[in-house]
Motif scaffolding. Structure first.
Motif, PDB file in Angstrom:
ATOM      1  N   PRO A 163     -23.019 -45.947   2.896  1.00  0.00           N
ATOM      2  CA  PRO A 163     -22.480 -46.423   1.630  1.00  0.00           C
ATOM      3  C   PRO A 163     -23.043 -45.114   1.159  1.00  0.00           C
ATOM      4  O   PRO A 163     -22.556 -45.428  -0.549  1.00  0.00           O
ATOM      5  CB  PRO A 163     -23.312 -47.663   1.326  1.00  0.00           C
ATOM      6  N   GLU A 164     -24.074 -44.835   0.528  1.00  0.00           N
ATOM      7  CA  GLU A 164     -24.407 -43.821   0.045  1.00  0.00           C
ATOM      8  C   GLU A 164     -23.046 -43.054  -0.889  1.00  0.00           C
ATOM      9  O   GLU A 164     -23.042 -42.396  -1.916  1.00  0.00           O
ATOM     10  CB  GLU A 164     -26.087 -43.169   0.226  1.00  0.00           C
ATOM     11  N   HIS A 165     -22.434 -42.781   0.006  1.00  0.00           N
ATOM     12  CA  HIS A 165     -21.230 -41.185  -0.136  1.00  0.00           C
ATOM     13  C   HIS A 165     -20.414 -42.198  -1.107  1.00  0.00           C
ATOM     14  O   HIS A 165     -20.017 -41.447  -1.945  1.00  0.00           O
ATOM     15  CB  HIS A 165     -20.472 -41.265   1.088  1.00  0.00           C
ATOM     16  N   LEU A 166     -20.288 -43.836  -0.305  1.00  0.00           N
ATOM     17  CA  LEU A 166     -19.368 -44.176  -2.036  1.00  0.00           C
ATOM     18  C   LEU A 166     -20.037 -44.278  -3.074  1.00  0.00           C
ATOM     19  O   LEU A 166     -19.094 -44.062  -4.061  1.00  0.00           O
ATOM     20  CB  LEU A 166     -18.909 -45.722  -1.754  1.00  0.00           C
ATOM     21  N   SER A 167     -21.988 -44.147  -3.399  1.00  0.00           N
ATOM     22  CA  SER A 167     -22.264 -44.556  -5.208  1.00  0.00           C
ATOM     23  C   SER A 167     -21.871 -42.353  -5.394  1.00  0.00           C
ATOM     24  O   SER A 167     -21.988 -42.655  -6.297  1.00  0.00           O
ATOM     25  CB  SER A 167     -23.739 -44.495  -4.258  1.00  0.00           C
ATOM     26  N   MET A 168     -21.762 -42.022  -4.339  1.00  0.00           N
ATOM     27  CA  MET A 168     -21.445 -40.245  -4.694  1.00  0.00           C
ATOM     28  C   MET A 168     -20.835 -40.214  -5.360  1.00  0.00           C
ATOM     29  O   MET A 168     -20.711 -39.051  -6.227  1.00  0.00           O
ATOM     30  CB  MET A 168     -21.957 -39.326  -3.396  1.00  0.00           C
ATOM     31  N   VAL A 169     -19.577 -40.400  -4.878  1.00  0.00           N
ATOM     32  CA  VAL A 169     -18.392 -40.729  -6.075  1.00  0.00           C
ATOM     33  C   VAL A 169     -18.582 -41.352  -7.310  1.00  0.00           C
ATOM     34  O   VAL A 169     -18.254 -41.002  -8.286  1.00  0.00           O
ATOM     35  CB  VAL A 169     -17.269 -41.486  -5.028  1.00  0.00           C
ATOM     36  N   ALA A 170     -19.547 -42.697  -7.089  1.00  0.00           N
ATOM     37  CA  ALA A 170     -19.452 -42.933  -8.894  1.00  0.00           C
ATOM     38  C   ALA A 170     -20.250 -42.038  -9.394  1.00  0.00           C
ATOM     39  O   ALA A 170     -19.777 -41.347 -10.525  1.00  0.00           O
ATOM     40  CB  ALA A 170     -20.761 -43.738  -8.618  1.00  0.00           C
ATOM     41  N   VAL A 171     -21.062 -41.709  -9.106  1.00  0.00           N
ATOM     42  CA  VAL A 171     -22.407 -40.599  -9.785  1.00  0.00           C
ATOM     43  C   VAL A 171     -21.434 -39.105 -10.548  1.00  0.00           C
ATOM     44  O   VAL A 171     -22.021 -39.185 -11.610  1.00  0.00           O
ATOM     45  CB  VAL A 171     -23.466 -39.733  -9.212  1.00  0.00           C
ATOM     46  N   LYS A 172     -20.857 -39.027  -9.028  1.00  0.00           N
ATOM     47  CA  LYS A 172     -19.417 -38.144  -9.952  1.00  0.00           C
ATOM     48  C   LYS A 172     -18.695 -37.819 -11.191  1.00  0.00           C
ATOM     49  O   LYS A 172     -19.182 -37.348 -11.494  1.00  0.00           O
ATOM     50  CB  LYS A 172     -19.246 -37.183  -8.788  1.00  0.00           C
ATOM     51  N   ASN A 173     -18.241 -39.201 -10.589  1.00  0.00           N
ATOM     52  CA  ASN A 173     -17.399 -40.017 -12.164  1.00  0.00           C
ATOM     53  C   ASN A 173     -18.017 -39.595 -13.044  1.00  0.00           C
ATOM     54  O   ASN A 173     -17.117 -39.780 -14.485  1.00  0.00           O
ATOM     55  CB  ASN A 173     -16.742 -40.536 -10.989  1.00  0.00           C
ATOM     56  N   HIS A 174     -19.137 -40.869 -13.482  1.00  0.00           N
ATOM     57  CA  HIS A 174     -19.506 -40.804 -14.250  1.00  0.00           C
ATOM     58  C   HIS A 174     -19.910 -39.517 -15.780  1.00  0.00           C
ATOM     59  O   HIS A 174     -19.950 -39.235 -16.549  1.00  0.00           O
ATOM     60  CB  HIS A 174     -20.695 -41.867 -14.503  1.00  0.00           C
TER      61      HIS A 174
END
Length: 390
Positions: A163-174
């Motif tokens: 799930p942390e990889h999913l959160s990394m997508v969010a951080v990058k895109n934000h």
């Protein structure tokens, strides 16, 4: 067939705009597209228009193409609507390109519009759900977050992903979206914020899901015969690919790939005569964080199971080997269903024109846009390239 070129593109801000209508939003996007044409543009130059929209809320389901384009001042031309769920305006631009390539139009307009924020969450979920498989998904209570949660669970079971990889997508895109003045959620978030957010459909949480947005986007496509009348620095449509897949997730052979995206990309690469490694940037359909990871693999950016590593190495960040979703993606920029695909192309046009501001990709010459309908029932991929001055 003739070559087709993007000569102008525009979009409204994406977000909650209760004072706007679908007509006013589309008109604003078209006017920005016309204003972006380097050597000027006249409404009378448009030979045909295609408008993408799901018609959320039941707004003008019949003749919504003419309703939008006539309001924008485009009188008497062939105007039609395309509905292909979240890929509606990606397909609308594809049809505009086809009209130009075939010789039926010298200049065609492809765009899309959606108004989504003036309804209750229950009504919005209904309109989102109509793009899922009706009998065995939507009518049994499955939501799109639930469908993509199944895909995320399957992916994490099969590969070394968390799930942390999913959160990394969010951080990058934000982080990228914070540089985009038209983004719906134009703020940065920390990894801790994205990891600890409330669960929506396990393993997806709030930061793994895009918002529902209002907005419109428009793209002007011209033939090789007339492009020099509008610009000396054309953006060529080098390749277009599209494909379909079974609408229901349960009907497919795998939950860890979207075959329509893969097939569409292969067609676009073949038409453009390039390899994925030759891309300078990409705008991909990240309606949920897992969708971006799948896109890395479906589009050939890496092998199966390697998307988390691509993300960890920072290769898809601004400044990386292949920046992905410099606009902020659907996650931060927003997702007005019918406008998303054309909005991706508007972003690519800005990048290739060197006008993307703080999010500008360095030496951007070749870009890809990837627009998906539903959970993969349809997909369309455009490859655009900047040509040297004629």
């Amino acid at each position: 067939m003739r070559d087709a070129y993007i000569i102008g593109a525009g979009q409204t801000p994406f977000g909650a705009m209760p004072e706007e209508s679908y007509r006013s939003l589309f008109t604003a996007a078209y006017e920005e597209a016309a204003d972006s044409v380097p050597d000027g543009f006249d409404d009378a130059d448009v030979d045909e228009a295609v408008v993408g929209s799901l018609g959320v809320g039941g707004r003008q389901l019949g003749l919504s193409g003419p309703a939008a384009t006539e309001h924008a001042g485009l009188h008497g031309i062939p105007s039609s609507r395309v509905e292909n769920a979240c890929a509606a305006s990606g397909y609308a631009v594809r049809q505009a390109v086809q009209a130009v390539k075939s010789g039926m139009a010298d200049v065609a307009l492809g765009g899309g519009v959606e108004l989504m924020t003036d309804m209750s969450s229950d009504v919005t979920k209904y309109w989102l759900g109509v793009s899922g498989e009706t009998e065995w998904e939507r009518l049994t209570g499955t939501t799109f977050s639930g469908v993509y949660a199944q895909m995320a669970s399957a992916y994490m079971d099969e590969y070394e992903a968390t799930p942390e990889h999913l959160s990394m997508v969010a951080v990058k895109n934000h982080e990228n979206g914070a540089k985009n003045p038209k983004a719906h959620l134009g703020f940065e978030c920390s990894l801790e914020d994205a990891v600890d957010a409330p669960v929506v459909a396990d393993p997806l949480n709030l930061y793994h899901c895009c918002p529902t947005s209002d907005g419109a986007a428009a793209v002007l496509v011209a033939s090789e015969d007339v492009v020099s009348e509008y610009t000396d620095d054309p953006i060529r449509v080098a390749g277009v690919g599209a494909a379909s897949e079974r609408v229901g997730l349960f009907q497919r052979d795998t939950y860890t790939a979207i075959s329509s995206s893969e097939t569409a990309a292969e067609s676009a690469y073949d038409q453009a005569d390039i390899e994925p490694a030759e891309l300078d940037f990409a705008e991909v359909h990240d309606c949920f964080a897992i969708a971006e990871l799948l896109a890395y693999e479906d589009l050939g950016f890496c092998d199966r199971g390697e998307a988390p590593q691509l993300l960890e190495e920072g290769r898809t960040e601004l400044g990386g080997d292949l920046p992905v979703n410099a606009s902020g993606g659907l996650k931060s920029k927003g997702h007005p269903i019918g406008a998303t695909g054309a909005g991706q192309i508007a972003e690519a046009f800005k990048q290739l024109s060197g006008k993307a501001g703080d999010r500008q990709v360095e030496d951007a010459n070749v870009g890809l846009t990837h627009n998906v309908g539903g959970s993969g029932g349809g997909a369309v991929v455009h490859i655009l390239e900047r040509e040297v001055a004629r």
